[in-house]
Design an enzyme around this catalytic site. Structure first.
Site, PDB file in Angstrom:
ATOM      1  N   PRO A 297     -73.921  11.185   7.835  1.00 39.89           N
ATOM      2  CG  PRO A 297     -76.124  11.216   7.093  1.00 39.89           C
ATOM      3  CD  PRO A 297     -74.719  11.208   6.596  1.00 39.89           C
TER       4      PRO A 297
ATOM      5  N   PRO B 135     -27.676 -13.836  -7.439  1.00 35.49           N
ATOM      6  CG  PRO B 135     -28.904 -15.811  -7.591  1.00 35.49           C
ATOM      7  CD  PRO B 135     -28.974 -14.407  -7.057  1.00 35.49           C
TER       8      PRO B 135
ATOM      9  CG  ASP C 205     -18.559  -6.275  -8.218  1.00 34.36           C
ATOM     10  OD1 ASP C 205     -17.714  -5.379  -8.388  1.00 34.36           O
ATOM     11  OD2 ASP C 205     -18.973  -6.613  -7.097  1.00 34.36           O
TER      12      ASP C 205
ATOM     13  CE  LYS D 235     -12.055  -5.764  -5.663  1.00 35.75           C
ATOM     14  NZ  LYS D 235     -13.351  -5.093  -5.818  1.00 35.75           N
TER      15      LYS D 235
ATOM     16  N   GLY E 276     -22.648  -8.623  -7.360  1.00 38.67           N
ATOM     17  CA  GLY E 276     -23.266  -9.930  -7.281  1.00 38.67           C
ATOM     18  C   GLY E 276     -23.649 -10.233  -5.843  1.00 38.67           C
ATOM     19  N   GLY E 277     -24.664 -11.065  -5.649  1.00 40.09           N
ATOM     20  CA  GLY E 277     -25.073 -11.445  -4.300  1.00 40.09           C
ATOM     21  C   GLY E 277     -25.639 -10.271  -3.537  1.00 40.09           C
ATOM     22  CG  ASP E 278     -26.851  -8.517   0.754  1.00 38.69           C
ATOM     23  OD1 ASP E 278     -28.066  -8.246   0.655  1.00 38.69           O
ATOM     24  OD2 ASP E 278     -26.088  -7.930   1.539  1.00 38.69           O
TER      25      ASP E 278
ATOM     26  CG  MET F  89     -15.073 -15.276  -3.086  1.00 42.62           C
ATOM     27  SD  MET F  89     -14.777 -13.608  -2.457  1.00 42.62           S
ATOM     28  CE  MET F  89     -15.450 -13.730  -0.787  1.00 42.62           C
TER      29      MET F  89
ATOM     30  N   GLY G 226     -23.591 -21.228 -10.240  1.00 43.86           N
ATOM     31  CA  GLY G 226     -24.991 -21.396  -9.862  1.00 43.86           C
ATOM     32  C   GLY G 226     -25.928 -20.451 -10.593  1.00 43.86           C
TER      33      GLY G 226
END
Length: 421
Positions: A42, A172, A195, A218, A249-251, A329, A358
């Site tokens: 209703p 990281p 990696d 590497k 590692g990282g993005d 790097m 880090g």
């Protein structure tokens, strides 16, 4: 005894009797499943009314009639009146239609599970005897936590003709800085191509024992597996029907050659997804108490591959007081970088911070200046992996008490910026 089955409601009709808050919560879930929903009530509460307006939901503004059940695959009764809910359940029973009864789950012929999902794996929790939705929800939440941590066996056992590749940014280093999606995809992986940097070594022990782990890491001047061979590995295992994770590692798209790997997969007709990670360009300075931008200090960030030639834009950024330059790097390139920056107008007293390892127990930060960076780095024996930050944000004491260079190191002790490394 309750038998749990998975039922697809996509494209099928669901009748919901009642227009209150319980209907609102479950209506959204049925709509997400792709069901065609009819509501008989209703009146509607505001939340149901909003869903009806926004979605393809038919509302009949009256009390329930037995004939309303016709055509439904599933009926949901939540009128707030147990007697009406029982009438709805009885009408559904006569037509052999499953019915969920919100006022008394034990009287219904079906129960809505507390569920959670990880990818295409869906886990539902229901009570067998004595409906107890709060307990079911707590058990569901505990399972969801295991999904989040990647601690459940999610690998597929039935292989497909063509697998897929997931490029995962590992951040990281610490495993708990991976995204929830990354942890799930790792748990599903048949092959992990990893990696040297990133969280790989921490997470290998959590994978199924028969997960194939391939190390393609590497090091400076030492590339045992060329990039073309890495691309070929990804395609080879995916074509064999494997779920392949490329763990970086990282993005993946910040000096990670992720774009090259995506192109290789797309060119071979392999499904590929990229899962972003926390870039070391931001996270490693942060671990040392250095914000790459800071109001009134730096309003722009320039990220540089230290192994590449310095461009006019990079030289301008190094000399710009309002820009932070982050060099990845770049340990071997530091003499060239400092010399060219000074030759193109950068101030000799421009602050520099070199953050080694880090987000690890070995983290160490050296605060210096462009004019002294080479000598200071040589004096303390700076080594890779390291991130170099050039700009006023790198000066000691910007956010934290100014320590001597001998004490400056990791700010990752018991709290966010405690202790030394």
């Amino acid at each position: 005894m309750t038998t749990m089955i998975g039922v697809s409601l996509a494209g099928r009709e669901v009748l919901m009797v009642g227009g209150g808050p319980v209907t609102a919560r479950r209506l959204a879930r049925f709509l997400d499943d792709g069901a065609h929903v009819r509501v008989v009530a209703p009146e509607l509460c505001d939340a149901v009314r909003a869903l009806v307006r926004r979605s393809d939901v038919a509302w009949t503004p009256r009390r329930f009639r037995r004939g309303d059940v016709a055509g439904a695959w599933l009926v949901h009764a939540a009128t707030g009146d147990p007697r009406v809910d029982r009438d709805v359940a009885a009408a559904a029973e006569r037509r052999r239609v499953l019915c969920i009864t919100a006022s008394d789950g034990a009287r219904g012929t079906a129960r809505l599970s507390a569920q959670t999902a990880s990818g295409d794996v869906i886990v539902g929790v229901v009570s067998d005897a004595g409906v107890d939705p709060r307990r079911s929800a707590r058990v569901r939440d505990a399972i969801d936590g295991l999904f989040t941590e990647g601690r459940l066996p999610l690998r597929r056992r039935r292989k497909t003709a063509v697998g897929r590749v997931d490029l995962i940014g590992g951040g990281p280093g610490p495993g708990d800085l991976l995204t929830v999606r990354a942890r799930r995809l790792l748990a599903e992986a048949d092959v992990v191509v990893a990696d040297r940097l990133g969280p790989g070594s921490q997470l290998v022990g959590e994978l199924d024992p028969d997960t194939l782990v391939i190390d393609v890491g590497k090091r400076p001047g030492h590339h045992p597996v060329p990039q073309d061979d890495i691309n070929a590995l990804l395609v080879q295992h995916a074509r064999a029907g494997k779920r392949v994770v490329r763990l970086k590692g990282g993005d993946p798209f910040v000096f990670g050659r992720g774009g090259e790997e995506v192109r290789a997969c797309v060119g071979a007709g392999i499904p590929v997804e990229v899962v972003p990670g926390i870039s070391s360009a931001i996270a490693v300075p942060q671990a040392a108490g250095i914000p790459v931008t800071h109001r009134g200090v730096a309003g722009a960030v320039h990220i540089v591959n230290g192994q590449a030639a310095l461009t006019a834009a990079t030289l301008a950024a190094l000399a710009d007081p309002a820009t932070t330059t982050v060099v990845l790097m770049g340990v071997a390139a530091l003499p060239r970088l400092a010399q060219q920056a000074l030759a193109h107008g950068a101030a000799a007293d421009r602050p520099v911070a070199i953050v080694e390892s880090g987000h690890t127990p070995q983290q160490r930060t050296t605060h210096t200046t462009l004019g002294s960076a080479v000598a200071d780095a040589r004096a303390v024996g700076v080594r890779n992996p390291a991130v170099i930050v050039v700009g006023d944000v790198a000066r000691a004491g910007l956010l934290l008490p100014e320590w001597s260079r001998e004490d400056a190191g990791s700010y990752a002790g018991g709290g966010p910026y405690e202790g030394t490394g």
